[in-house]
Scaffold this motif. Sequence first.
Motif, PDB file in Angstrom:
ATOM      1  N   ILE A 285       0.894  -1.152   0.000  1.00 26.45           N
ATOM      2  CA  ILE A 285       0.000   0.000   0.000  1.00 26.45           C
ATOM      3  C   ILE A 285       0.937   1.206   0.000  1.00 26.45           C
ATOM      4  O   ILE A 285       1.584   1.490   1.013  1.00 26.45           O
ATOM      5  CB  ILE A 285      -0.891   0.018   1.261  1.00 26.45           C
ATOM      6  N   PRO A 286       1.096   1.899  -1.108  1.00 27.12           N
ATOM      7  CA  PRO A 286       2.151   2.919  -1.222  1.00 27.12           C
ATOM      8  C   PRO A 286       2.144   3.957  -0.109  1.00 27.12           C
ATOM      9  O   PRO A 286       3.201   4.317   0.420  1.00 27.12           O
ATOM     10  CB  PRO A 286       1.879   3.553  -2.588  1.00 27.12           C
ATOM     11  N   GLY A 287       0.949   4.432   0.261  1.00 29.14           N
ATOM     12  CA  GLY A 287       0.881   5.470   1.290  1.00 29.14           C
ATOM     13  C   GLY A 287       1.424   5.011   2.620  1.00 29.14           C
ATOM     14  O   GLY A 287       2.027   5.790   3.372  1.00 29.14           O
ATOM     15  N   VAL A 288       1.219   3.750   2.963  1.00 30.30           N
ATOM     16  CA  VAL A 288       1.697   3.212   4.235  1.00 30.30           C
ATOM     17  C   VAL A 288       3.182   2.870   4.150  1.00 30.30           C
ATOM     18  O   VAL A 288       3.977   3.250   5.016  1.00 30.30           O
ATOM     19  CB  VAL A 288       0.887   1.959   4.638  1.00 30.30           C
ATOM     20  N   PHE A 289       3.566   2.158   3.093  1.00 28.32           N
ATOM     21  CA  PHE A 289       4.950   1.690   2.976  1.00 28.32           C
ATOM     22  C   PHE A 289       5.932   2.848   2.884  1.00 28.32           C
ATOM     23  O   PHE A 289       6.896   2.932   3.666  1.00 28.32           O
ATOM     24  CB  PHE A 289       5.092   0.782   1.752  1.00 28.32           C
ATOM     25  N   PHE A 290       5.713   3.752   1.947  1.00 23.29           N
ATOM     26  CA  PHE A 290       6.706   4.792   1.705  1.00 23.29           C
ATOM     27  C   PHE A 290       6.727   5.840   2.818  1.00 23.29           C
ATOM     28  O   PHE A 290       7.783   6.401   3.128  1.00 23.29           O
ATOM     29  CB  PHE A 290       6.464   5.445   0.349  1.00 23.29           C
ATOM     30  N   THR A 291       5.585   6.111   3.432  1.00 24.95           N
ATOM     31  CA  THR A 291       5.583   7.047   4.559  1.00 24.95           C
ATOM     32  C   THR A 291       6.368   6.473   5.733  1.00 24.95           C
ATOM     33  O   THR A 291       7.212   7.150   6.329  1.00 24.95           O
ATOM     34  CB  THR A 291       4.149   7.358   5.001  1.00 24.95           C
TER      35      THR A 291
ATOM     36  N   ALA B  28      -3.040   6.248   7.852  1.00 23.99           N
ATOM     37  CA  ALA B  28      -2.352   6.976   8.919  1.00 23.99           C
ATOM     38  C   ALA B  28      -2.267   6.119  10.182  1.00 23.99           C
ATOM     39  O   ALA B  28      -1.236   6.102  10.871  1.00 23.99           O
ATOM     40  CB  ALA B  28      -3.086   8.289   9.215  1.00 23.99           C
ATOM     41  N   VAL B  29      -3.349   5.399  10.486  1.00 25.87           N
ATOM     42  CA  VAL B  29      -3.342   4.497  11.644  1.00 25.87           C
ATOM     43  C   VAL B  29      -2.286   3.412  11.461  1.00 25.87           C
ATOM     44  O   VAL B  29      -1.521   3.095  12.386  1.00 25.87           O
ATOM     45  CB  VAL B  29      -4.738   3.875  11.847  1.00 25.87           C
ATOM     46  N   ASP B  30      -2.226   2.832  10.268  1.00 23.15           N
ATOM     47  CA  ASP B  30      -1.244   1.770  10.011  1.00 23.15           C
ATOM     48  C   ASP B  30       0.188   2.295  10.051  1.00 23.15           C
ATOM     49  O   ASP B  30       1.103   1.577  10.466  1.00 23.15           O
ATOM     50  CB  ASP B  30      -1.532   1.113   8.656  1.00 23.15           C
TER      51      ASP B  30
ATOM     52  N   SER C 101       8.556   8.678  24.270  1.00 26.10           N
ATOM     53  CA  SER C 101       7.895   9.725  23.485  1.00 26.10           C
ATOM     54  C   SER C 101       7.005   9.140  22.393  1.00 26.10           C
ATOM     55  O   SER C 101       5.862   9.570  22.206  1.00 26.10           O
ATOM     56  CB  SER C 101       8.952  10.639  22.850  1.00 26.10           C
ATOM     57  N   LEU C 102       7.519   8.144  21.674  1.00 19.10           N
ATOM     58  CA  LEU C 102       6.804   7.623  20.513  1.00 19.10           C
ATOM     59  C   LEU C 102       5.681   6.663  20.873  1.00 19.10           C
ATOM     60  O   LEU C 102       4.855   6.334  20.031  1.00 19.10           O
ATOM     61  CB  LEU C 102       7.791   6.931  19.565  1.00 19.10           C
ATOM     62  N   GLY C 103       5.648   6.188  22.123  1.00 20.77           N
ATOM     63  CA  GLY C 103       4.568   5.286  22.520  1.00 20.77           C
ATOM     64  C   GLY C 103       3.241   5.990  22.704  1.00 20.77           C
ATOM     65  O   GLY C 103       2.183   5.346  22.694  1.00 20.77           O
ATOM     66  N   LEU C 104       3.269   7.318  22.876  1.00 22.68           N
ATOM     67  CA  LEU C 104       2.051   8.058  23.180  1.00 22.68           C
ATOM     68  C   LEU C 104       0.975   7.961  22.095  1.00 22.68           C
ATOM     69  O   LEU C 104      -0.195   7.716  22.421  1.00 22.68           O
ATOM     70  CB  LEU C 104       2.395   9.526  23.461  1.00 22.68           C
ATOM     71  N   PRO C 105       1.296   8.150  20.790  1.00 21.04           N
ATOM     72  CA  PRO C 105       0.229   8.069  19.776  1.00 21.04           C
ATOM     73  C   PRO C 105      -0.500   6.732  19.773  1.00 21.04           C
ATOM     74  O   PRO C 105      -1.733   6.690  19.656  1.00 21.04           O
ATOM     75  CB  PRO C 105       0.972   8.309  18.452  1.00 21.04           C
ATOM     76  N   PHE C 106       0.239   5.622  19.916  1.00 23.29           N
ATOM     77  CA  PHE C 106      -0.441   4.333  19.877  1.00 23.29           C
ATOM     78  C   PHE C 106      -1.196   4.069  21.167  1.00 23.29           C
ATOM     79  O   PHE C 106      -2.177   3.319  21.167  1.00 23.29           O
ATOM     80  CB  PHE C 106       0.551   3.199  19.608  1.00 23.29           C
ATOM     81  N   CYS C 107      -0.780   4.683  22.266  1.00 21.81           N
ATOM     82  CA  CYS C 107      -1.555   4.573  23.504  1.00 21.81           C
ATOM     83  C   CYS C 107      -2.946   5.152  23.296  1.00 21.81           C
ATOM     84  O   CYS C 107      -3.950   4.587  23.750  1.00 21.81           O
ATOM     85  CB  CYS C 107      -0.834   5.302  24.638  1.00 21.81           C
ATOM     86  N   ILE C 108      -3.015   6.268  22.588  1.00 20.62           N
ATOM     87  CA  ILE C 108      -4.310   6.876  22.272  1.00 20.62           C
ATOM     88  C   ILE C 108      -5.114   5.950  21.360  1.00 20.62           C
ATOM     89  O   ILE C 108      -6.331   5.766  21.544  1.00 20.62           O
ATOM     90  CB  ILE C 108      -4.102   8.249  21.618  1.00 20.62           C
ATOM     91  N   LEU C 109      -4.444   5.331  20.375  1.00 24.15           N
ATOM     92  CA  LEU C 109      -5.137   4.406  19.478  1.00 24.15           C
ATOM     93  C   LEU C 109      -5.705   3.213  20.240  1.00 24.15           C
ATOM     94  O   LEU C 109      -6.776   2.696  19.886  1.00 24.15           O
ATOM     95  CB  LEU C 109      -4.195   3.924  18.377  1.00 24.15           C
TER      96      LEU C 109
END
Length: 542
Positions: free
Chosen positions: A14-20, A195-197, A478-486
């Motif tokens: 999925i280009p948007g997920v892979f390349f981002t 974006a979630v992925d 720091s980076l764990g925060l976004p997935f905690c919200i998810l």
Amino acid sequence: MLTWLQRRLGLQTIPGVFFTSAGVAALFVALAIPFDTAVAESFGQLTGWVAHHLGWFYILAVSALLIFLLGLAVSRYGNIRLGADDSRPDYSNLTWFTMLFAAGIGTILMFWGVAEPISHFAHPPFDGVTAESERAASDAMTLALYHFGLHTWTIFAMPGLAIGYFAYRHHLPMRISSLFYPILGERAFGPWGWAVDVVAVLGTLFGVATSLGLGTLQLNSGLSYLFGAPTNALVQISLIVVITSIAATSVALGLDKGVRRLSQINIVLAMALLGFVLLVGPTVFIAEGMVQSVGDYLSALPWLAFWTETYRETEWQRQWTLFYWAWTISWAPYVGIFIARISRGRTIREFVGGVLFAPTAFTLVWFGVFGLSAIEAEMSGQLSLAVQVQQDPSVAIFAFLEGLPLSGVAAALSVAIIVIFFTTSSDSASLVIDMLTRRDDQPSLVRQRIFWAAAQGGIAASLLLAGGLDALQNVITSLGLPFCILLLFMAIALLRALRADYRGFSVDELVRGRVYPDVEGTAEAKQAKQETGDVSEATARH
């Protein structure tokens, strides 16, 4: 543009997920190596801000999810199966429990099995507790079980349950974005879902890279103990290259030939080491201590689960609890998908009970054998572990084994276990990341899996160069925060779907009549078919 680039490179994604995801990872490595000091300071400041302002959020979120899962298990939804109503589990209970252990917990236990209890025993975090006292020993075991018991497995169980439910009962793709279908509708299969992925992919990348970094520090200590190897960045980067190469070979062989065989070998080796320490160590003390530790843990859990150091304002919780929760959360997509894949056919009650309590019981045994043995050796004066662990926690297990018979053999076995544990973590994560970055109807290409294995190694090396253990802790907190919200939104989406399911309605009605798109009907699949002139509408699934 991204679709054109994918064609030129011959990828299936999925280009948007892979390349981002790949672009963010590459940018981090490109900046971290030449600007290691600046990167370390930036993440240190960010982590300080997160810990000070949102540390309470981590504590509350994980404890709330534990209550939520236990509530689901005893509720009317507990009998709903991860699959059709007449489906049954693919594996026996014993096989299932064994596979849960292989989900990644071994990497954590090898590093902290001795280091954490000894650290808390020598430096109690609670006011009024004397270092190296009986109370300090009890608190040390309680804190170790708190960090690696029910709360840790809550973080793994939440995405595992949601993924299993939506994949097996409603036939959605096994990606994190699918869990948000009851909230987002078909937008879950477009940019919002991508974006979630991307968050899930980056969390897995940095979480596994953190584990790889910790494992490298521990391996360097083991090689120094066994062969007198120097402890420096050059040796550590060389170890990362070796482990990443082994992981790339394993991931190229695939799940059955590579990952499964390595996992089976490592479980046998880990159980052999555990049994050896139990037999030659203070066996009676271990047995008594494990029984007492269960009571201490259960009695302290209600207040400990909501303890936020409000009146102390120290760095202890940032360095320990917040780091653990963020680290575990970053692993959640990878371990959640793994658990979901082995749990088809189980009821929600069986799933929650098994995933929460079986690994917690094993954690009790592991810390009982290694942690209690280390504390007894420290209390009796047989070994002086506290000073060594304070200086470098990666040496803990080797310093402990030095006091046992056949210490050289045990240390060599530990090195082999660590290598295989971190190899299986890396190659399994590469398979999961590849799954998150491509459609279900696309083949899994070897070069894509190898790329993700190499990316983990590159990030781990960058983190070590940027500051070692402190950098690893700061970045992951720091980076764990976004997935905690998810994770919290996952719980909401799952509850909405379960309510509709229990009442006999399809979850499709939650999104105002939209139907479940099958794999061929997702937005990215439609785009691919439009390019070939073959367009079909999604087929309703109930």
